[in-house]
Write a protein that holds these residues in place. Structure first.
Motif, PDB file in Angstrom:
ATOM      1  N   GLU A  15       1.193  -0.940   0.040  1.00 19.52           N
ATOM      2  CA  GLU A  15       0.085  -0.568   0.205  1.00 19.52           C
ATOM      3  C   GLU A  15       0.890   1.589   0.009  1.00 19.52           C
ATOM      4  O   GLU A  15       0.579   2.151  -0.489  1.00 19.52           O
ATOM      5  N   ALA A  16       1.966   1.225   0.330  1.00 21.83           N
ATOM      6  CA  ALA A  16       2.941   2.569   1.109  1.00 21.83           C
ATOM      7  C   ALA A  16       3.358   2.630  -0.799  1.00 21.83           C
ATOM      8  O   ALA A  16       3.554   4.447  -0.680  1.00 21.83           O
ATOM      9  N   THR A  17       3.952   1.115  -1.311  1.00 20.00           N
ATOM     10  CA  THR A  17       4.135   1.458  -2.435  1.00 20.00           C
ATOM     11  C   THR A  17       3.497   2.344  -3.345  1.00 20.00           C
ATOM     12  O   THR A  17       3.976   3.831  -4.263  1.00 20.00           O
ATOM     13  N   GLN A  18       2.434   2.120  -3.035  1.00 15.67           N
ATOM     14  CA  GLN A  18       1.302   2.234  -4.439  1.00 15.67           C
ATOM     15  C   GLN A  18       1.049   4.005  -4.087  1.00 15.67           C
ATOM     16  O   GLN A  18       1.075   4.215  -4.684  1.00 15.67           O
ATOM     17  N   LEU A  19       1.299   4.520  -2.874  1.00 19.47           N
ATOM     18  CA  LEU A  19       0.873   5.258  -2.529  1.00 19.47           C
ATOM     19  C   LEU A  19       1.947   6.865  -2.823  1.00 19.47           C
ATOM     20  O   LEU A  19       1.957   7.412  -3.390  1.00 19.47           O
ATOM     21  N   LEU A  20       2.875   5.602  -2.814  1.00 19.58           N
ATOM     22  CA  LEU A  20       4.513   6.460  -3.340  1.00 19.58           C
ATOM     23  C   LEU A  20       4.300   6.992  -5.259  1.00 19.58           C
ATOM     24  O   LEU A  20       4.201   7.824  -5.289  1.00 19.58           O
ATOM     25  N   ILE A  21       3.862   5.459  -5.396  1.00 23.55           N
ATOM     26  CA  ILE A  21       3.765   5.856  -7.016  1.00 23.55           C
ATOM     27  C   ILE A  21       2.857   7.091  -7.290  1.00 23.55           C
ATOM     28  O   ILE A  21       2.914   7.633  -8.009  1.00 23.55           O
ATOM     29  N   GLY A  22       1.715   6.478  -6.802  1.00 22.25           N
ATOM     30  CA  GLY A  22       0.896   8.024  -6.616  1.00 22.25           C
ATOM     31  C   GLY A  22       0.740   9.394  -6.338  1.00 22.25           C
ATOM     32  O   GLY A  22       0.491   9.964  -7.269  1.00 22.25           O
ATOM     33  N   PHE A  23       1.943   9.368  -5.587  1.00 27.74           N
ATOM     34  CA  PHE A  23       2.209  10.905  -5.214  1.00 27.74           C
ATOM     35  C   PHE A  23       3.303  11.080  -5.868  1.00 27.74           C
ATOM     36  O   PHE A  23       3.275  12.651  -6.395  1.00 27.74           O
ATOM     37  N   GLN A  24       4.078  10.268  -6.610  1.00 27.11           N
ATOM     38  CA  GLN A  24       4.576  10.768  -7.876  1.00 27.11           C
ATOM     39  C   GLN A  24       4.492  11.148  -8.800  1.00 27.11           C
ATOM     40  O   GLN A  24       5.129  12.091  -9.770  1.00 27.11           O
ATOM     41  N   GLU A  25       3.175  10.312  -9.678  1.00 24.45           N
ATOM     42  CA  GLU A  25       2.419  10.678 -10.552  1.00 24.45           C
ATOM     43  C   GLU A  25       2.201  11.953 -10.473  1.00 24.45           C
ATOM     44  O   GLU A  25       1.461  12.779 -11.253  1.00 24.45           O
ATOM     45  N   LEU A  37       2.053  14.971  -7.943  1.00 22.64           N
ATOM     46  CA  LEU A  37       2.391  15.567  -7.509  1.00 22.64           C
ATOM     47  C   LEU A  37       3.601  16.153  -8.449  1.00 22.64           C
ATOM     48  O   LEU A  37       4.503  17.078  -8.052  1.00 22.64           O
ATOM     49  N   GLY A  38       3.590  14.558  -8.915  1.00 26.18           N
ATOM     50  CA  GLY A  38       5.119  15.429  -9.978  1.00 26.18           C
ATOM     51  C   GLY A  38       6.433  15.485  -9.126  1.00 26.18           C
ATOM     52  O   GLY A  38       7.743  15.583  -9.683  1.00 26.18           O
ATOM     53  N   LEU A  39       6.066  14.527  -7.958  1.00 22.74           N
ATOM     54  CA  LEU A  39       7.787  14.508  -7.608  1.00 22.74           C
ATOM     55  C   LEU A  39       8.884  14.065  -8.542  1.00 22.74           C
ATOM     56  O   LEU A  39       8.358  12.615  -8.759  1.00 22.74           O
ATOM     57  N   SER A  40       9.598  14.571  -8.122  1.00 24.53           N
ATOM     58  CA  SER A  40      11.219  13.749  -8.844  1.00 24.53           C
ATOM     59  C   SER A  40      12.055  13.365  -8.656  1.00 24.53           C
ATOM     60  O   SER A  40      12.651  12.699  -8.420  1.00 24.53           O
ATOM     61  N   SER A  41      12.704  14.186  -7.875  1.00 20.86           N
ATOM     62  CA  SER A  41      14.361  14.437  -7.123  1.00 20.86           C
ATOM     63  C   SER A  41      13.975  13.740  -5.468  1.00 20.86           C
ATOM     64  O   SER A  41      12.930  12.910  -4.925  1.00 20.86           O
ATOM     65  N   PHE A  42      15.177  12.625  -5.163  1.00 24.67           N
ATOM     66  CA  PHE A  42      15.246  12.152  -4.079  1.00 24.67           C
ATOM     67  C   PHE A  42      14.751  12.701  -3.004  1.00 24.67           C
ATOM     68  O   PHE A  42      14.193  12.218  -2.007  1.00 24.67           O
ATOM     69  N   GLU A  43      14.999  13.739  -2.911  1.00 28.91           N
ATOM     70  CA  GLU A  43      14.750  15.218  -1.323  1.00 28.91           C
ATOM     71  C   GLU A  43      13.056  15.021  -1.020  1.00 28.91           C
ATOM     72  O   GLU A  43      12.763  14.145  -0.097  1.00 28.91           O
ATOM     73  N   THR A  44      12.822  15.068  -2.216  1.00 24.58           N
ATOM     74  CA  THR A  44      10.787  15.510  -1.967  1.00 24.58           C
ATOM     75  C   THR A  44      10.340  13.759  -1.907  1.00 24.58           C
ATOM     76  O   THR A  44       9.233  13.826  -1.419  1.00 24.58           O
ATOM     77  N   ILE A  45      10.932  12.955  -2.421  1.00 22.71           N
ATOM     78  CA  ILE A  45      10.151  11.150  -2.587  1.00 22.71           C
ATOM     79  C   ILE A  45      10.393  11.416  -0.990  1.00 22.71           C
ATOM     80  O   ILE A  45       9.715  10.789  -0.387  1.00 22.71           O
ATOM     81  N   ASN A  46      11.540  11.283  -0.508  1.00 23.85           N
ATOM     82  CA  ASN A  46      12.132  10.866   0.751  1.00 23.85           C
ATOM     83  C   ASN A  46      10.638  11.187   2.119  1.00 23.85           C
ATOM     84  O   ASN A  46      10.602  10.805   2.777  1.00 23.85           O
TER      85      ASN A  46
END
Ligand SMILES: [Zn+2]
Ligand SMILES: [Zn+2]
Ligand SMILES: [Zn+2]
Length: 207
Positions: A167-177, A179-188
């Motif tokens: 679920e966390a991985t899916q949420l993270l993928i959702g965040f990335q898509e 919110l357009g998160l790209s850099s390591f810092e924003t993903i972290n």
């Protein structure tokens, strides 16, 4: 020479003395006489495990207490399954029985119990929802039939931990898509916020 052949049981390699002669003129020992219909049967069916079309005689007959599904499994696959189940049984207090596993396979109808993808009965793998290493049993309530992909992804984790991480991985993928998160810092940062949102658990361990 021919007479010699005639006096042998029709069943290949049978050394028992011939006791009967059938209407077709074939000779049989007492043991194979009772099984001659099966031996002479040339009808075929597909094995639900390997999918191969085989002669009816190459399929198992259910033993007492075994489900009817056994008759849909070729002898080769049955032997293979039996060995596999024995390996799983060694690690737990109680054995994983053929009945338990076949019931799980029947219920699945070829779909993975976790992701629900259809992979076919022959491609489903044995899953202990709570791993034996973590005290799980071979009881029916702890057994699932799952696809290889889910099995590899889950590994030795218990189901709750695996589901949370998925679920966390899916949420993270959702965040990335979204919110357009790209850099390591924003993903972290997103992971940290997510972890705090979900009771402060550290999901990075699971990913
Ligand atoms: Zn015989
Ligand atoms: Zn088979
Ligand atoms: Zn799956």
């Amino acid at each position: 020479m021919d007479e010699e052949k005639f006096r042998r049981c029709y069943k290949e390699d049978c050394k028992h003395p011939v006791k009967h002669l059938d209407e077709q003129g074939l000779s049989w020992c007492g043991h194979h006489w009772r099984r001659r219909e099966k031996i002479l049967d040339t009808s075929t069916k597909a094995c639900i495990i390997c999918g191969k079309e085989k002669l009816s005689k190459d399929f198992k007959s259910p033993k007492i207490n075994e489900p009817a599904t056994v008759s849909k499994i070729c002898k080769d696959c049955y032997t293979w399954l039996d060995v596999k189940l024995r390996t799983h049984s060694k690690r737990a207090d109680t054995p994983l029985t053929m009945t338990t596993w076949l019931e799980a396979l029947e219920q699945s109808e070829g779909n993975c119990d976790y992701c629900k993808t259809f992979v076919g009965i022959g491609n489903l793998t044995i899953e202990h929802m709570t791993p034996i290493s973590k005290g799980g049993s071979n009881d029916k309530s702890n057994i699932a039939a799952i696809c290889r992909s889910c099995n590899t992804s889950k590994g030795g984790r218990d189901i709750e931990t695996w589901q949370r991480s998925t679920e966390a991985t899916q949420l993270l993928i959702g965040f990335q898509e979204h919110l357009g998160l790209s850099s390591f810092e924003t993903i972290n940062l997103a992971i940290k916020q997510l972890a705090i949102a979900m009771n402060g658990a550290d999901y990075r361990k699971e990913m």
